[in-house]
Design an enzyme around this catalytic site. Structure first.
Site, mmCIF file in Angstrom:
data_model
loop_
_atom_site.group_PDB
_atom_site.id
_atom_site.type_symbol
_atom_site.label_atom_id
_atom_site.label_comp_id
_atom_site.label_asym_id
_atom_site.label_seq_id
_atom_site.Cartn_x
_atom_site.Cartn_y
_atom_site.Cartn_z
ATOM 1 N N ILE A 12 0.834 -1.200 0.000
ATOM 2 C CA ILE A 12 0.000 0.000 0.000
ATOM 3 C C ILE A 12 0.875 1.258 0.000
ATOM 4 C CG2 ILE A 12 -1.805 1.276 1.217
ATOM 5 C CD1 ILE A 12 -2.745 -1.383 2.408
ATOM 6 N N ASP A 31 11.632 2.606 5.456
ATOM 7 C CA ASP A 31 11.180 1.223 5.361
ATOM 8 C C ASP A 31 12.329 0.302 5.761
ATOM 9 O OD1 ASP A 31 10.238 -1.390 4.235
ATOM 10 O OD2 ASP A 31 8.681 -0.129 3.325
ATOM 11 N N THR A 35 9.118 -6.487 4.383
ATOM 12 C CA THR A 35 8.103 -6.848 3.384
ATOM 13 C C THR A 35 8.117 -5.909 2.194
ATOM 14 O OG1 THR A 35 6.405 -5.579 4.554
ATOM 15 C CG2 THR A 35 6.573 -7.921 5.081
ATOM 16 N N ASP A 51 14.401 0.892 11.009
ATOM 17 C CA ASP A 51 13.404 0.195 11.800
ATOM 18 C C ASP A 51 12.617 1.258 12.557
ATOM 19 O OD1 ASP A 51 11.951 -1.217 13.713
ATOM 20 O OD2 ASP A 51 13.528 -2.703 14.040
ATOM 21 N N TYR A 139 -3.968 -8.629 16.012
ATOM 22 C CA TYR A 139 -3.728 -7.577 15.020
ATOM 23 C C TYR A 139 -4.713 -6.424 15.207
ATOM 24 C CZ TYR A 139 -4.116 -5.221 10.505
ATOM 25 O OH TYR A 139 -4.208 -4.272 9.515
ATOM 26 N N VAL A 182 -6.065 -12.129 0.493
ATOM 27 C CA VAL A 182 -6.683 -13.336 -0.059
ATOM 28 C C VAL A 182 -6.642 -13.337 -1.582
ATOM 29 C CG1 VAL A 182 -9.030 -12.350 0.000
ATOM 30 C CG2 VAL A 182 -8.714 -14.832 0.049
ATOM 31 N N ARG A 263 -10.277 -20.100 10.056
ATOM 32 C CA ARG A 263 -9.117 -19.776 10.889
ATOM 33 C C ARG A 263 -9.532 -18.953 12.103
ATOM 34 N NH1 ARG A 263 -5.452 -17.015 6.350
ATOM 35 N NH2 ARG A 263 -7.437 -15.915 6.192
#
Length: 313
Positions: A12, A31, A35, A51, A139, A182, A263
């Site tokens: 994003i 960053d 990821t 970090d 989360y 997903v 899940r």
């Protein structure tokens, strides 16, 4: 005007950076590349590999950003259960660190990436911003606590903010491994010639919002919506089975998913009401689900030219 984007090399974040550059902002990206990827960055953007849980004063002092868009986070619901301490550090400690540096260096406003996961199991649909906050995943819990820190910093340090609660974001550059979207997972399976996996019966619903629309909402929040919370979604409820059907049409092939048990921490149904964002941010989603899925599939085909081939253009 200069904007510092944490997590700006990620899925994003990199789209937000592009939207900022197109809107003629000067952009600084921070960053850690856990990821994120350097290939996602535009050449005119200043970059710091840092970090965000650690001291950021050097970057803030040197760059003197007018605004901060805090996108860096741990975003996987399932990972938040397997490693809740890391989830806490990435989503609460890092946010607190960014808030301290922003207040110290007189940033005009912080735009924070939150999530629909803070709502937990909805009492009603569509979910508006007045809905109770009762997350059922670590989360969602860490994002909810980060929001509380932001509110308190606004009160104690006169630091303006906008909080954006994202629906299910999808689109080009989403990492099927690192960010657990997903749609990215489905497309990766299809490219590899495998059956996509659905956890549950596939009738669970989500609000799928295209990443370019999310990027536009972040840029709109820089100048609008002072000290407010906004849902960023389409207001349209779509089942996982419907996603499979759309992908089958785009790829001109039948798709037979593999069903597995639900899940822990997954919500049955979710769709966000976006009226406040429309009226106060002057923002609305531009991409239909069909358009967004087509652009996403085309991106992954270009990344994997020997995988799935047929797409309706």
């Amino acid at each position: 005007m200069k904007v510092l984007v944490t997590g700006g090399a990620g899925f994003i974040g990199s789209h937000i950076v592009e939207e900022l550059v197109d809107s003629h902002y000067e952009v600084v990206v921070v960053d850690n590349l856990v990821t994120g990827h350097m290939k996602n960055l535009l050449p005119q953007v200043s970059f710091y590999k840092r970090d965000v849980r650690k001291d950021m004063d050097e970057v803030f002092a040197k760059e003197k950003p007018d605004y901060v868009i805090h996108q860096a986070a741990q975003v996987s619901v399932s990972q938040s259960f397997t490693d809740p301490l890391y989830d806490c550090e990435e989503n609460i400690v890092a946010t607190l660190n960014i808030l301290q540096s922003s207040a110290k260096h007189k940033v005009k406003k912080v735009v924070f990436a939150s999530t629909a996961a803070v709502y937990g199991n909805p009492s009603y649909l569509p979910i508006d911003e007045a809905h109770h906050v009762q997350p059922i995943s670590f989360y969602g819990l860490t994002k909810a606590h980060a929001e509380k820190y932001i509110h308190l910093f606004a009160h104690t340090h006169n630091l303006d903010f906008s909080i954006l609660r994202y629906a299910n974001v999808y689109g080009p550059r989403q990492d099927a491994h690192g960010e657990a979207g997903v749609i990215a997972l489905f497309i990766e399976k299809l490219i590899c010639g495998e059956s996509p996996v659905i956890f549950g019966d596939g009738n669970q619903t989500r609000d799928f919002v295209f990443v370019k629309d999310v990027a536009r909402a972040n840029v709109a929040a820089l100048e609008n919506g002072k000290n407010e919370i906004f849902n960023v979604g389409t207001g349209q409820e779509t089942s996982i089975n419907e996603i499979i059907d759309h992908l089958a049409v785009s790829l001109r092939r039948p798709i037979q998913p593999t069903l597995r048990p639900p899940r822990e921490g997954d919500i049955r149904s979710s769709v966000l009401k976006n009226d406040r964002a429309q009226s106060m941010l002057h923002w609305a989603p531009c991409y239909s689900l069909q358009e967004g899925l087509l652009k996403t599939v085309q991106f992954y085909q270009q990344e994997n030219p020997y995988g799935v081939q047929e797409v309706i253009s």
